[in-house]
Design a protein around this motif. Sequence first.
Motif, PDB file in Angstrom:
ATOM      1  N   UNK A 181      45.383   9.987  -7.425  1.00 22.98           N
ATOM      2  CA  UNK A 181      44.168  10.846  -7.427  1.00 22.98           C
ATOM      3  C   UNK A 181      44.312  12.121  -6.659  1.00 22.98           C
ATOM      4  N   UNK A 182      45.297  12.016  -5.639  1.00 21.61           N
ATOM      5  CA  UNK A 182      45.689  13.320  -4.940  1.00 21.61           C
ATOM      6  C   UNK A 182      46.477  14.283  -6.021  1.00 21.61           C
ATOM      7  N   UNK A 183      47.285  14.029  -6.727  1.00 17.53           N
ATOM      8  CA  UNK A 183      48.245  14.571  -7.495  1.00 17.53           C
ATOM      9  C   UNK A 183      47.137  15.194  -8.542  1.00 17.53           C
ATOM     10  N   UNK A 184      46.195  14.654  -8.979  1.00 15.75           N
ATOM     11  CA  UNK A 184      45.234  14.920 -10.060  1.00 15.75           C
ATOM     12  C   UNK A 184      44.224  16.149  -9.311  1.00 15.75           C
ATOM     13  N   UNK A 185      44.074  16.037  -8.014  1.00 17.01           N
ATOM     14  CA  UNK A 185      43.219  17.163  -7.435  1.00 17.01           C
ATOM     15  C   UNK A 185      44.173  18.228  -7.089  1.00 17.01           C
ATOM     16  N   UNK A 186      45.284  18.019  -6.887  1.00 18.13           N
ATOM     17  CA  UNK A 186      46.281  19.007  -6.439  1.00 18.13           C
ATOM     18  C   UNK A 186      46.882  20.104  -7.545  1.00 18.13           C
ATOM     19  N   UNK A 187      46.811  19.401  -8.569  1.00 22.20           N
ATOM     20  CA  UNK A 187      47.591  20.109  -9.642  1.00 22.20           C
ATOM     21  C   UNK A 187      46.451  20.608 -10.531  1.00 22.20           C
ATOM     22  N   UNK A 188      46.313  22.185 -10.827  1.00 19.93           N
ATOM     23  CA  UNK A 188      45.358  22.400 -11.600  1.00 19.93           C
ATOM     24  C   UNK A 188      45.527  22.158 -13.239  1.00 19.93           C
ATOM     25  N   UNK A 189      46.861  21.789 -13.662  1.00 19.48           N
ATOM     26  CA  UNK A 189      46.990  21.291 -14.924  1.00 19.48           C
ATOM     27  C   UNK A 189      46.510  19.947 -15.236  1.00 19.48           C
ATOM     28  N   UNK A 219      44.197  19.203   2.132  1.00 18.31           N
ATOM     29  CA  UNK A 219      43.294  19.253   1.395  1.00 18.31           C
ATOM     30  C   UNK A 219      42.782  17.769   0.867  1.00 18.31           C
ATOM     31  N   UNK A 220      43.866  16.984   1.098  1.00 19.38           N
ATOM     32  CA  UNK A 220      43.663  15.582   0.724  1.00 19.38           C
ATOM     33  C   UNK A 220      43.497  14.435   1.804  1.00 19.38           C
ATOM     34  N   UNK A 221      44.046  15.002   3.040  1.00 18.87           N
ATOM     35  CA  UNK A 221      43.886  13.862   4.227  1.00 18.87           C
ATOM     36  C   UNK A 221      43.340  14.607   5.318  1.00 18.87           C
ATOM     37  N   UNK A 222      42.780  13.922   6.285  1.00 16.20           N
ATOM     38  CA  UNK A 222      42.267  14.438   7.544  1.00 16.20           C
ATOM     39  C   UNK A 222      43.587  13.971   8.538  1.00 16.20           C
ATOM     40  N   UNK A 223      44.278  15.122   9.254  1.00 18.62           N
ATOM     41  CA  UNK A 223      45.141  14.507  10.222  1.00 18.62           C
ATOM     42  C   UNK A 223      44.945  14.605  11.516  1.00 18.62           C
ATOM     43  N   UNK A 282      44.008  10.251   7.445  1.00 18.25           N
ATOM     44  CA  UNK A 282      43.055   9.470   6.761  1.00 18.25           C
ATOM     45  C   UNK A 282      42.453  10.179   5.411  1.00 18.25           C
ATOM     46  N   UNK A 283      42.736   9.540   4.254  1.00 19.28           N
ATOM     47  CA  UNK A 283      42.396   9.841   3.169  1.00 19.28           C
ATOM     48  C   UNK A 283      40.843  10.365   2.881  1.00 19.28           C
ATOM     49  N   UNK A 284      41.059  11.762   2.384  1.00 20.00           N
ATOM     50  CA  UNK A 284      39.414  12.190   2.471  1.00 20.00           C
ATOM     51  C   UNK A 284      38.694  11.687   1.545  1.00 20.00           C
ATOM     52  N   UNK A 285      37.346  11.785   1.938  1.00 23.41           N
ATOM     53  CA  UNK A 285      36.305  10.874   0.893  1.00 23.41           C
ATOM     54  C   UNK A 285      36.543  11.341  -0.588  1.00 23.41           C
ATOM     55  N   UNK A 286      36.555  12.643  -0.980  1.00 26.06           N
ATOM     56  CA  UNK A 286      36.736  12.837  -2.331  1.00 26.06           C
ATOM     57  C   UNK A 286      37.930  11.983  -2.930  1.00 26.06           C
ATOM     58  N   UNK A 287      38.699  11.791  -2.403  1.00 22.06           N
ATOM     59  CA  UNK A 287      40.028  11.155  -2.829  1.00 22.06           C
ATOM     60  C   UNK A 287      39.847   9.728  -2.983  1.00 22.06           C
ATOM     61  N   UNK A 288      39.043   9.386  -1.718  1.00 22.26           N
ATOM     62  CA  UNK A 288      38.847   7.859  -1.769  1.00 22.26           C
ATOM     63  C   UNK A 288      37.842   7.285  -2.971  1.00 22.26           C
ATOM     64  N   UNK A 289      36.800   8.314  -3.223  1.00 25.22           N
ATOM     65  CA  UNK A 289      35.762   7.913  -4.134  1.00 25.22           C
ATOM     66  C   UNK A 289      36.489   7.823  -5.645  1.00 25.22           C
ATOM     67  N   UNK A 290      37.595   8.503  -5.895  1.00 29.68           N
ATOM     68  CA  UNK A 290      38.253   8.227  -7.244  1.00 29.68           C
ATOM     69  C   UNK A 290      38.859   6.775  -7.408  1.00 29.68           C
ATOM     70  N   UNK A 291      39.008   6.116  -6.562  1.00 30.26           N
ATOM     71  CA  UNK A 291      39.870   4.869  -6.941  1.00 30.26           C
ATOM     72  C   UNK A 291      38.972   3.624  -6.189  1.00 30.26           C
ATOM     73  N   UNK A 292      38.742   2.669  -7.289  1.00 30.03           N
ATOM     74  CA  UNK A 292      38.160   1.356  -6.826  1.00 30.03           C
ATOM     75  C   UNK A 292      39.364   0.267  -6.844  1.00 30.03           C
TER      76      UNK A 292
END
Length: 280
Positions: free
Chosen positions: A128-136, A182-186, A192-202
Amino acid sequence: MSGRGARGDADESGATSGSLDTVLSFVTGEMAFDPGPYNDAYLDRRVTARIRRTEAETYREYRGLLEADEAEQTALLDALNINVTRFFRNPDVWTVLRDVLAELTANNRTVRCWSAPCADGREPYSLAMLARDDPAIDANRLDIVGTDIDGEALAAARRGEYETTRTTDIAEELAPLSDLDAHVDRDGDSFAVRRPVREMVEFRRHDLLREDPLGEFELVLCRNLLIYIDGDHTRDIFDGLAAAVVPDGYLTIGKSETLPREFRTSFDAVERGAHVYHHC
Ligand SMILES: C[S@@+](CC[C@H](N)C(=O)[O-])C[C@H]1O[C@@H](n2cnc3c(N)ncnc32)[C@H](O)[C@@H]1O
């Protein structure tokens, strides 16, 4: 249990010291753990590692300890359900997966991904993080499910909170990301994995040995479980995985794991060494 070799360690017959079976018969009968699918070398390593951390010197003494001490039963179960994992485990594999995700999401469709087993969630969160991080990669097209047999690991996965410790450096694990914040709160050593990333995974509980595959997927990751499983059961798992990957989809197994010969005509290696295969 008779198929497992005896490993006495105090006398030649193992009669007084016992064998691995001395411990496994208790584990099976009293602790509701079925050692059947796991290979002997793996089971022996886990049991021996526990024995070394106790006063026991033989398998038989260790069995006595298990009978007397429920805390040791819990400790052994934890050791058997090994769930060591990392974000972006084997970064070279993720270089290949980055291209796979870009290609899959470039087509106008939902890309279903299954991380099985996912342990404490770091593998599906890496997707999920990779997908949000890479514009491709089009993160909006990804539909990610992480499964494991271990309920506690799944609870940790849902929490999405990880700690840097003496042996685990979370910032280093997340190094493949261009912008970690952009992906974790330190907060110090806590991430802590940020909510938009968490919401991508069930996350769901699923047993790869005893249940049918979850469905059909464009990408399946089954990494670092097969090394612990004995031959016949490995075949069963591969049958399920092969059925779960759609034609033109991808399967990734662990770097120390091998695709059985009979699957090599339908799965082509995308890059030698990465253990990412294209279902042709
Ligand atoms: C070493 S971790 C692998 C995690 C991740 N795929 C990775 O490579 O980092 C192995 C996981 O397999 C899980 N496991 C063991 N037996 C399983 C089974 N029969 N079905 C599903 N998961 C299982 C364990 O609970 C553990 O979390």
